[in-house]
Motif scaffolding. Sequence first.
Motif, short mmCIF file in Angstrom:
data_model
loop_
_atom_site.label_atom_id
_atom_site.label_comp_id
_atom_site.label_asym_id
_atom_site.label_seq_id
_atom_site.Cartn_x
_atom_site.Cartn_y
_atom_site.Cartn_z
N ALA B 442 28.85 49.80 40.13
CA ALA B 442 29.75 49.42 39.03
C ALA B 442 31.17 49.80 39.43
N CYS B 443 32.08 48.89 39.23
CA CYS B 443 33.48 49.19 39.52
C CYS B 443 34.06 49.97 38.33
N PRO B 444 35.26 50.51 38.45
CA PRO B 444 35.83 51.28 37.33
C PRO B 444 36.03 50.43 36.07
N LEU B 451 43.50 45.61 36.26
CA LEU B 451 43.20 44.18 36.40
C LEU B 451 41.96 43.75 35.61
N ALA B 452 41.29 44.70 34.99
CA ALA B 452 39.97 44.41 34.42
C ALA B 452 40.02 43.54 33.17
N ASN B 453 38.93 42.81 32.95
CA ASN B 453 38.74 42.05 31.72
C ASN B 453 37.77 42.75 30.78
N SER B 484 30.80 43.96 37.96
CA SER B 484 32.26 43.96 38.18
C SER B 484 32.96 43.72 36.85
N GLY B 485 34.12 44.36 36.69
CA GLY B 485 34.89 44.21 35.45
C GLY B 485 35.84 43.02 35.46
N CYS B 486 35.91 42.32 36.59
CA CYS B 486 36.69 41.08 36.64
C CYS B 486 36.31 40.31 37.90
N ALA B 489 35.68 41.13 41.84
CA ALA B 489 34.34 41.40 42.40
C ALA B 489 34.26 42.65 43.27
N CYS B 490 35.01 43.69 42.90
CA CYS B 490 34.96 44.93 43.68
C CYS B 490 33.54 45.50 43.71
N ALA B 491 32.75 45.21 42.69
CA ALA B 491 31.38 45.74 42.65
C ALA B 491 30.38 44.76 43.25
S1 SF4 Z 1 36.38 44.13 39.98
FE1 SF4 Z 1 38.24 43.89 38.77
S2 SF4 Z 1 37.98 45.42 37.17
FE2 SF4 Z 1 36.61 46.00 38.78
S3 SF4 Z 1 37.81 47.43 40.03
FE3 SF4 Z 1 38.00 45.37 40.93
S4 SF4 Z 1 39.89 44.61 40.10
FE4 SF4 Z 1 39.27 46.31 38.78
#
Ligand code: SF4
Lengths: 124, 580
Positions: B442-444, B451-453, B484-486, B489-491
């Motif tokens: 899970a990303c932050p 940047l998150a949604n 990922s929170g947006c 796709a960091c996760a």
């Molecule tokens: S996926 Fe989006 S919300 Fe998650 S850490 Fe990366 S930039 Fe931030």
Amino acid sequence: MALAKQIKPLKNPVSVTANLLLKGSTVYLKADGTWSDDIANSAIAHGREQETALLALANITEKTQYVVGAYSFDVKIIDGKATPLGMREIIRAKGIPTITPDGLTSKPEWQNQFTKSNASSQKI
Amino acid sequence: MSLQQSIQQAAQKEYSPTAPAIAPKNVQMYKYDQFDDEFITQRIEQLRSQINRRLAGELSEDEFKPLRLQNGVYLQLHAYMLRLAIPYGQLNSTQMRALAYIARKYDKGFGHFTTRQNIQYNWPALSDIPEILEDLQKVEMHAIQTSGNCIRNTTSDPFAGAAADELTDPRPWCEIIRQWSTLHPEFAFLPRKFKIAVNAAEQDRAAILYHDVALQIIENDQGEMGFKVYVGGGQGRTPVIAKLVREFLEPQYLLSYLDAILRTYNMLGRRDNLYKARIKITVNETGVEEFSRLVELEWNRIKDTGFNLPEEQKQTIFKHFELPEFETYQYDAAKFESKKTENNGFDYFVKNNTFAHKQDGYTIVSISLKPHGGIPGDISADQMDLVAQLADDYSLSEIRATHRQNLVLPHVKLDDLFILWQKLTKVNLAAGNIGLLTDIIACPGLDYCALANARSIPIAQMIAEHFDDMKKLNDLGDITLNISGCINACAHHHVANIGILGVDKKGEESYQVTLGGSSRSDADIGKIVGPGFSGDEIVGAIETITNVYLAGRTNSDETFLEYYRRAGQNPFKEALYNVA
Ligand code: SF4
């Protein structure tokens, strides 16, 4: 098309927020041009003109290296005070994530300790 | 207390009287020379001066931002975030203690391991960052190549140098790439960031096919070692699997070939549109055949005159990674088996968290940073100190960070495994869930990220809480679930068997589900199963998806991904949305 026609009226009242340049924490613009870490103290704009005026005020302190990245955001007024609309601003206003890792239970203490006078004078 | 004092004190805690006082001398990893040290000193001084100029108003935020980003400094929702580089995920115990020290002194007592095998601190003040970097320098760490449009930290197999299934140790090659790429003047301002990954094992444990350049170490028919080279993989808003551009590259040409790829990209890559600037788009727009023709053209021009690593320097780097001296002993198999029978938790831990070591009597141990109720990838300073001590006591002082946000002790004697597990249990680090559904990336997300949604962490926690039963989790078996929170796709949600992407739906957090992704050698990109779910619905949706799999699989040997590939999306769609 005339410029005035392109500018839509505000959907909701707005306040102005930024992050402190030195510490990064969330702050809100007060009517006197100073900043507070509590959204309840923030000035509220009800129309585009007021919003522009608040952003111009914020811009003045941005130029003194006190805050960074000022922008306006939608608020809801409860008992005459601004409260955030939308999860992003709710989380920012809280000052901490909605989950609380060990040792992270309140707004960071340094937010309150920080004063305007040490913003641009501090060398590291 | 100074860093050195802190490290000494941590190393002398009751945990182990055998801990080394300061730096473990025997760890097989690259060690700084005078050049490295002077280079880092200069770099810190540059950043200090840049921060001072920013605070004095001599630099605007627009001018300062790319400079801070080149040192891993981001501005997030509540504070600055500092990302530190862990080259190819390798740490020694002293470095881990330094990370704990930094977490306590400058942060809020914890750190967050990322999918790039790096670590992030969520709360440093801008003014503290040069000091943090000075403390890091003392343990040969830095924050270079963790951000900006440069060649980023090279990633690799976290089991490198230990795994039974590897052809050779990929770390020396990662180190060669690191030295070549660090502040490479020609590639300091690429169209976009550029990520290289190296794997030398049968299994791909580094998701290499989702990197800008993927290097798979192979042996040709003559038994010579070389690289299979893939280009143009990536995730983000346009997930792409890297394409093969060279079947076999002789190792002496690695750097000139990388030069040729980077040059071609630097020339063709788009600078007019941020979303089309990655090499994956360049390769797609140019066509892989044409792109590789241009690379070969450039390479043929420079390969005998351009930069290739002198043999002497190569040998010097390889020396840093010579195998440690393993103990030869007869491990007590009967005792080991009886401990498993007596302790369910230990049994699961052995089954899921260990991997075959190349040395008899040893094993590779994964430490899950997804304990019950935890935040994926987060670790407290006390836990970091303990892991450092356990590494000293049981893993030749070595630690690795994985792209699945876990840690690894790569060289553990089987005879020590039970006591190690017991010690991990005391600090909530013994979850035996590696590779299972609750080993969630899970990303932050919106809890931290500008940047998150949508939030990722609470969703991960709710799913982990729901799937609490180890028996059921083990029955579900090998499943990856990433959130990922947006769309950035960091996760790595696209490449999870079950991917969850947080989106903003008219001001509300909503979660879109993809199925069928894989980040391993059988790489695949997950497909959206249907309309998204609210935060309240998402756990139920995951429960439905797992139930479809359990009901439909031929037997427990058929994994979730195998079932999905056989049955397709329809059974899932029907169950989730009541449609055929
Ligand atoms: S996926 Fe989006 S919300 Fe998650 S850490 Fe990366 S930039 Fe931030």
